[in-house]
Design a protein around this motif. Structure first.
Motif, mmCIF file in Angstrom:
data_model
loop_
_atom_site.group_PDB
_atom_site.id
_atom_site.type_symbol
_atom_site.label_atom_id
_atom_site.label_comp_id
_atom_site.label_asym_id
_atom_site.label_seq_id
_atom_site.Cartn_x
_atom_site.Cartn_y
_atom_site.Cartn_z
ATOM 1 N N LEU A 85 0.827 -1.218 0.000
ATOM 2 C CA LEU A 85 0.000 0.000 0.000
ATOM 3 C C LEU A 85 0.856 1.261 0.000
ATOM 4 C CD1 LEU A 85 -2.684 -1.066 2.654
ATOM 5 C CD2 LEU A 85 -3.014 -0.900 0.182
ATOM 6 N N GLY A 86 2.169 1.077 -0.056
ATOM 7 C CA GLY A 86 3.082 2.225 -0.056
ATOM 8 C C GLY A 86 3.317 2.788 1.332
ATOM 9 N N MET A 87 2.932 2.004 2.359
ATOM 10 C CA MET A 87 3.158 2.460 3.743
ATOM 11 C C MET A 87 4.515 1.939 4.220
ATOM 12 S SD MET A 87 -0.655 1.485 5.018
ATOM 13 C CE MET A 87 -0.425 1.692 6.759
ATOM 14 N N ASP A 88 4.912 2.412 5.417
ATOM 15 C CA ASP A 88 6.182 1.990 5.985
ATOM 16 C C ASP A 88 6.108 0.525 6.434
ATOM 17 O OD1 ASP A 88 8.794 2.369 7.170
ATOM 18 O OD2 ASP A 88 7.757 2.302 9.103
ATOM 19 N N ARG A 89 7.076 -0.295 6.000
ATOM 20 C CA ARG A 89 7.074 -1.726 6.302
ATOM 21 C C ARG A 89 7.154 -1.995 7.817
ATOM 22 N NH1 ARG A 89 8.847 -7.110 4.665
ATOM 23 N NH2 ARG A 89 8.557 -8.220 6.614
ATOM 24 N N VAL A 90 8.014 -1.229 8.500
ATOM 25 C CA VAL A 90 8.196 -1.482 9.939
ATOM 26 C C VAL A 90 6.901 -1.202 10.704
ATOM 27 C CG1 VAL A 90 9.482 -0.779 12.007
ATOM 28 C CG2 VAL A 90 10.689 -1.116 9.838
ATOM 29 N N LYS A 91 6.233 -0.093 10.344
ATOM 30 C CA LYS A 91 4.929 0.203 10.985
ATOM 31 C C LYS A 91 3.951 -0.919 10.684
ATOM 32 C CE LYS A 91 4.362 5.060 11.856
ATOM 33 N NZ LYS A 91 5.736 5.482 11.535
ATOM 34 N N GLY A 92 3.988 -1.375 9.442
ATOM 35 C CA GLY A 92 3.111 -2.467 9.031
ATOM 36 C C GLY A 92 3.365 -3.728 9.839
ATOM 37 N N ASP A 93 4.636 -4.001 10.100
ATOM 38 C CA ASP A 93 4.969 -5.185 10.907
ATOM 39 C C ASP A 93 4.418 -5.035 12.327
ATOM 40 O OD1 ASP A 93 6.158 -6.816 9.033
ATOM 41 O OD2 ASP A 93 8.169 -6.038 9.373
ATOM 42 N N TYR A 94 4.515 -3.803 12.880
ATOM 43 C CA TYR A 94 3.931 -3.599 14.219
ATOM 44 C C TYR A 94 2.410 -3.762 14.172
ATOM 45 C CZ TYR A 94 8.260 -2.633 16.575
ATOM 46 O OH TYR A 94 9.504 -2.794 17.140
ATOM 47 N N MET A 95 1.811 -3.330 13.061
ATOM 48 C CA MET A 95 0.357 -3.543 12.917
ATOM 49 C C MET A 95 0.067 -5.049 12.904
ATOM 50 S SD MET A 95 -0.254 -0.598 10.072
ATOM 51 C CE MET A 95 -2.006 -0.722 9.770
ATOM 52 N N GLY A 96 0.912 -5.810 12.202
ATOM 53 C CA GLY A 96 0.769 -7.279 12.177
ATOM 54 C C GLY A 96 0.915 -7.868 13.571
ATOM 55 N N MET A 97 1.890 -7.362 14.322
ATOM 56 C CA MET A 97 2.101 -7.868 15.693
ATOM 57 C C MET A 97 0.891 -7.542 16.577
ATOM 58 S SD MET A 97 6.169 -7.326 16.416
ATOM 59 C CE MET A 97 6.772 -6.196 15.188
ATOM 60 N N MET A 98 0.326 -6.317 16.399
ATOM 61 C CA MET A 98 -0.880 -5.970 17.162
ATOM 62 C C MET A 98 -2.047 -6.885 16.768
ATOM 63 S SD MET A 98 0.416 -3.704 18.976
ATOM 64 C CE MET A 98 -0.917 -3.080 19.940
ATOM 65 N N ALA A 99 -2.075 -7.276 15.501
ATOM 66 C CA ALA A 99 -3.140 -8.186 15.038
ATOM 67 C C ALA A 99 -3.071 -9.519 15.795
ATOM 68 C CB ALA A 99 -3.004 -8.419 13.532
ATOM 69 N N THR A 100 -1.857 -9.962 16.094
ATOM 70 C CA THR A 100 -1.735 -11.233 16.834
ATOM 71 C C THR A 100 -2.294 -11.087 18.255
ATOM 72 O OG1 THR A 100 0.468 -10.903 17.785
ATOM 73 C CG2 THR A 100 0.394 -11.798 15.543
ATOM 74 N N VAL A 101 -2.226 -9.859 18.803
ATOM 75 C CA VAL A 101 -2.788 -9.628 20.152
ATOM 76 C C VAL A 101 -4.314 -9.795 20.095
ATOM 77 C CG1 VAL A 101 -3.011 -8.007 22.081
ATOM 78 C CG2 VAL A 101 -0.875 -8.078 20.769
ATOM 79 N N ILE A 102 -4.918 -9.284 19.021
ATOM 80 C CA ILE A 102 -6.381 -9.420 18.857
ATOM 81 C C ILE A 102 -6.740 -10.914 18.806
ATOM 82 C CG2 ILE A 102 -8.311 -9.020 17.245
ATOM 83 C CD1 ILE A 102 -6.906 -6.392 16.437
ATOM 84 N N ASN A 103 -5.985 -11.686 18.013
ATOM 85 C CA ASN A 103 -6.267 -13.120 17.902
ATOM 86 C C ASN A 103 -6.032 -13.844 19.232
ATOM 87 O OD1 ASN A 103 -7.045 -13.068 15.221
ATOM 88 N ND2 ASN A 103 -4.969 -13.387 14.460
ATOM 89 N N ALA A 104 -4.999 -13.419 19.954
ATOM 90 C CA ALA A 104 -4.709 -14.055 21.250
ATOM 91 C C ALA A 104 -5.865 -13.812 22.224
ATOM 92 C CB ALA A 104 -3.403 -13.507 21.813
#
Ligand code: UDP
Length: 241
Positions: A70-89
């Motif tokens: 999406l042209g966003m920052d990869r590192v921020k995106g990775d943190y978004m992915g990590m936060m997503a795992t918190v939702i699933n947990a």
């Protein structure tokens, strides 16, 4: 330093991808019935004396590579992915509450007002008490995957196996979707996986397991009863050891 004796109960690390928790028709990011069914099977394994730690993925919600596309920052995106795992947990914690199985969540990224912080000694104590420990936040670092987090937790908690729940019932010589005749390989050595160039997990995760002698079991999550078998150490799917 954590020590586990040979005659201790079986201890396993179960890796569940985010996509596994998603509704099959993509109508919701979480399939609550599936999550509760999964929790019930894990509860039965715990009742049989198996200690179960879980690493959940976040791919049903977000991945760093999506941000990049999406042209966003990869590192921020990775943190978004990590936060997503918190939702699933949290969804899995709730599923365990519904089936009456004690479970705790620990996160490698700071969300301390919502879930506990990553602590190997506390996780060890909880597992010994028959509680399920759900690890969120991946490794806590961008550019890694929850497969690597699963390998890390399996090794640091001296698990007897890393059990990877997938859509296919094991490791195949070729992609079984592309070639339905592909041979299923039931038992392999780490060396064979490397020689045959098979993709079992990402390279970092695989190397961690190989170097620390942690067997990897790959099995089909959607066949009823499979999780219980895999957790209890019965023959199911494929094993790398
Ligand atoms: N992630 C990360 N570091 C980690 C684990 C995960 O940056 O240690 C991010 C990464 O963007 C990844 C996303 O979180 O794509 C979701 O994790 P993963 O893709 O492993 O989830 P799964 O495919 O198992 O659902």
């Amino acid at each position: 330093m954590l020590r586990r004796e040979k005659d201790d109960n079986r201890r396993v690390l179960l890796k569940i991808s985010g996509e596994a928790l998603q509704e099959r028709d993509n109508s919701s990011i979480i399939d609550a019935d599936f999550a509760t069914g999964l929790a019930a099977e894990i509860k039965e394994a715990v009742a049989r004396g198996v200690q179960v730690a879980i690493v959940v993925g976040g791919g049903n919600i977000f991945r760093g590579t999506i941000a990049q596309a999406l042209g966003m920052d990869r590192v921020k995106g990775d943190y978004m992915g990590m936060m997503a795992t918190v939702i699933n947990a949290l969804a899995m914690e709730s599923a365990f509450e519904m089936v009456g199985q004690e479970a705790i969540v620990q996160s490698a990224v700071a969300t301390s007002h919502v879930v506990g912080r990553l602590s190997q000694p506390k996780a060890d104590i909880a597992l010994n008490k028959g509680k399920v420990v759900i690890f969120a936040g991946g490794t806590g670092n961008p550019y890694f995957t929850t497969d690597t987090a699963a390998a890390l937790r399996a090794v640091e908690l001296r698990c007897d196996a890393l059990i990877k729940a997938t859509k296919v019932n094991g490791i195949y010589a070729e992609d079984p979707v592309k070639n339905p005749q592909a041979e299923r390989l039931e038992s392999l050595s780490f060396q064979e996986v490397l020689e045959k160039n098979l993709r079992v997990m990402d390279q970092t995760a695989f190397s961690l397991c190989k170097e620390n002698g942690c067997p990897i079991v790959v099995f089909d999550l959607y066949t009823k009863g499979n999780i219980l078998k895999a957790l209890a150490g019965e023959k199911v799917g494929s094993i790398v050891q």
